[in-house]
Design a protein around this motif. Structure first.
Motif, mmCIF file in Angstrom:
data_model
loop_
_atom_site.group_PDB
_atom_site.id
_atom_site.type_symbol
_atom_site.label_atom_id
_atom_site.label_comp_id
_atom_site.label_asym_id
_atom_site.label_seq_id
_atom_site.Cartn_x
_atom_site.Cartn_y
_atom_site.Cartn_z
ATOM 1 N N LEU A 1 0.836 -1.199 0.000
ATOM 2 C CA LEU A 1 0.000 0.000 0.000
ATOM 3 C C LEU A 1 0.874 1.253 0.000
ATOM 4 C CD1 LEU A 1 -2.814 1.356 0.284
ATOM 5 C CD2 LEU A 1 -2.488 1.206 2.775
ATOM 6 N N THR A 2 0.607 2.116 -0.971
ATOM 7 C CA THR A 2 1.301 3.401 -1.078
ATOM 8 C C THR A 2 0.271 4.522 -1.045
ATOM 9 O OG1 THR A 2 3.164 2.500 -2.344
ATOM 10 C CG2 THR A 2 2.733 4.864 -2.550
ATOM 11 N N LEU A 3 0.488 5.512 -0.170
ATOM 12 C CA LEU A 3 -0.391 6.679 -0.066
ATOM 13 C C LEU A 3 0.406 7.923 -0.424
ATOM 14 C CD1 LEU A 3 -2.027 5.932 3.428
ATOM 15 C CD2 LEU A 3 -2.783 5.126 1.182
ATOM 16 N N LYS A 4 -0.130 8.721 -1.357
ATOM 17 C CA LYS A 4 0.542 9.947 -1.768
ATOM 18 C C LYS A 4 -0.434 11.125 -1.737
ATOM 19 C CE LYS A 4 3.854 7.693 -4.900
ATOM 20 N NZ LYS A 4 4.350 7.623 -6.304
ATOM 21 N N ASP A 5 0.140 12.325 -1.722
ATOM 22 C CA ASP A 5 -0.638 13.569 -1.768
ATOM 23 C C ASP A 5 -1.548 13.706 -0.557
ATOM 24 O OD1 ASP A 5 0.431 14.008 -4.418
ATOM 25 O OD2 ASP A 5 -1.040 12.545 -5.128
ATOM 26 N N VAL A 6 -1.101 13.165 0.587
ATOM 27 C CA VAL A 6 -1.821 13.270 1.847
ATOM 28 C C VAL A 6 -0.837 13.682 2.938
ATOM 29 C CG1 VAL A 6 -3.681 11.642 1.296
ATOM 30 C CG2 VAL A 6 -1.517 10.777 2.208
ATOM 31 N N LYS A 7 -1.368 14.080 4.072
ATOM 32 C CA LYS A 7 -0.517 14.557 5.157
ATOM 33 C C LYS A 7 0.428 13.464 5.646
ATOM 34 C CE LYS A 7 -0.742 16.974 9.603
ATOM 35 N NZ LYS A 7 -1.661 17.576 10.617
ATOM 36 N N TYR A 8 -0.082 12.245 5.754
ATOM 37 C CA TYR A 8 0.742 11.129 6.235
ATOM 38 C C TYR A 8 0.885 10.113 5.094
ATOM 39 C CZ TYR A 8 -0.839 13.311 10.543
ATOM 40 O OH TYR A 8 -1.143 14.228 11.521
ATOM 41 N N GLU A 9 2.038 10.132 4.445
ATOM 42 C CA GLU A 9 2.243 9.267 3.295
ATOM 43 C C GLU A 9 2.764 7.887 3.730
ATOM 44 O OE1 GLU A 9 4.653 11.363 0.421
ATOM 45 O OE2 GLU A 9 2.853 12.349 -0.390
ATOM 46 N N LEU A 10 2.668 6.956 2.789
ATOM 47 C CA LEU A 10 3.073 5.587 3.046
ATOM 48 C C LEU A 10 3.697 5.047 1.771
ATOM 49 C CD1 LEU A 10 2.608 3.827 5.625
ATOM 50 C CD2 LEU A 10 0.656 2.808 4.434
ATOM 51 N N ASN A 11 4.689 4.193 1.904
ATOM 52 C CA ASN A 11 5.358 3.668 0.713
ATOM 53 C C ASN A 11 5.449 2.145 0.757
ATOM 54 O OD1 ASN A 11 6.820 3.821 -1.770
ATOM 55 N ND2 ASN A 11 8.708 3.485 -0.619
ATOM 56 N N GLU A 12 4.612 1.500 -0.030
ATOM 57 C CA GLU A 12 4.633 0.050 -0.228
ATOM 58 C C GLU A 12 4.659 -0.737 1.083
ATOM 59 O OE1 GLU A 12 7.629 -1.103 -3.019
ATOM 60 O OE2 GLU A 12 6.615 -0.117 -4.701
ATOM 61 N N GLU A 13 3.786 -0.357 1.998
ATOM 62 C CA GLU A 13 3.645 -1.088 3.256
ATOM 63 C C GLU A 13 2.625 -2.217 3.077
ATOM 64 O OE1 GLU A 13 5.103 -0.818 6.236
ATOM 65 O OE2 GLU A 13 6.421 0.840 5.687
ATOM 66 N N SER A 14 2.904 -3.375 3.665
ATOM 67 C CA SER A 14 1.986 -4.506 3.595
ATOM 68 C C SER A 14 1.414 -4.796 4.977
ATOM 69 C CB SER A 14 2.704 -5.739 3.048
ATOM 70 O OG SER A 14 3.088 -5.533 1.703
ATOM 71 N N PHE A 15 0.167 -5.255 5.007
ATOM 72 C CA PHE A 15 -0.537 -5.532 6.256
ATOM 73 C C PHE A 15 -1.137 -6.935 6.151
ATOM 74 C CE2 PHE A 15 -0.410 -1.051 5.484
ATOM 75 C CZ PHE A 15 -0.192 -0.454 6.719
ATOM 76 N N ASN A 16 -0.920 -7.768 7.163
ATOM 77 C CA ASN A 16 -1.381 -9.153 7.101
ATOM 78 C C ASN A 16 -2.741 -9.364 7.762
ATOM 79 O OD1 ASN A 16 -0.777 -8.978 9.800
ATOM 80 N ND2 ASN A 16 0.896 -10.465 9.761
ATOM 81 N N ARG A 17 -3.424 -8.276 8.073
ATOM 82 C CA ARG A 17 -4.754 -8.351 8.684
ATOM 83 C C ARG A 17 -5.506 -7.050 8.402
ATOM 84 N NH1 ARG A 17 -4.565 -5.002 13.058
ATOM 85 N NH2 ARG A 17 -2.484 -4.506 13.859
ATOM 86 N N PRO A 18 -6.830 -7.038 8.563
ATOM 87 C CA PRO A 18 -7.581 -5.788 8.399
ATOM 88 C C PRO A 18 -7.123 -4.745 9.414
ATOM 89 C CG PRO A 18 -9.060 -7.669 8.348
ATOM 90 C CD PRO A 18 -7.723 -8.196 8.786
#
Length: 213
Positions: A167-184
């Motif tokens: 998961l990558t989040l851009k153009d937001v206050k708290y960005e994320l780069n290719e993080e994976s999550f093994n649960r909801p």
């Protein structure tokens, strides 16, 4: 293409009509048909078990709605699920908008929020939009996506309904780069920094919620 509008019968906390921006088919689900007619909304189809309305209200529905589909109260599907099954059979519209979806029983709300996890509704996922004054929810499958900011809704949350990969989040206050999550998990209270935000992921289902206070 025109939208497909589904009005549910939760206890009403706001007017529905102002949110229906596009022409299309309007489905009143159980008491949702009554609420729509009270606001002068033309209902094309009324469906459900109608266990929450009076005989007088049922007569009004039959007199003012062209197509009424009465289901038995003892059934496997909820009224909302019946509305989506109808959509599967009768529409290829671009958007399927659901209104009056919160308020009242929490189990009803929870079942609505999890509709996207049902395999039979997979083809509808990215067309589903839950619309209200304070919260709007859209669902996404893997890929690259752009979220357009809704006026007055500054907060942006990403609710991972399944295991999600890269998961990558851009153009937001708290960005994320290719993080994976093994649960909801719910990544809440992010914020737009412009008029749109982008995100991407490789596996899973993500619900994006825009909200305000």
């Amino acid at each position: 293409m025109a939208a497909f509008h589904i009005i549910l019968g939760a206890p009403k906390t706001e007017k529905i009509k102002p949110f229906i921006k596009d022409h299309g088919i309007v489905i009143g689900v159980d008491r949702g048909a009554v609420l729509a007619l009270e606001e002068g909304i033309q209902v094309d189809v009324a469906l459900g078990d109608f266990d929450s309305i009076s005989e007088e209200e049922m007569t009004t529905i039959k007199n003012r709605v062209l197509k009424v589909i009465d289901h038995p109260s003892d059934k496997d599907d909820t009224d909302t699920e019946l509305a989506l099954l109808y959509a599967l059979e009768h529409t290829e519209e671009e958007s399927i908008n659901i209104y009056n979806w919160y308020g009242g029983r929490i189990d009803h709300l929870y079942s609505i929020l999890l509709l996207s996890l049902q395999e039979r509704f997979q083809s509808l996922i990215e067309r589903l939009h839950l619309v209200s004054a304070k919260n709007n929810i859209s669902y996404y499958l893997p890929g690259e996506h752009i979220v357009q900011k809704i006026e007055s809704m500054d907060y942006l949350s990403y609710v991972l309904l399944t295991e999600v990969k890269a998961l990558t989040l851009k153009d937001v206050k708290y960005e994320l780069n290719e993080e994976s999550f093994n649960r909801p998990v719910a990544l809440i209270s992010n914020e737009f920094i412009g008029e749109e935000a982008s995100f991407s992921f490789e596996e899973g289902i993500v619900a994006v919620i825009q909200s305000n206070d």
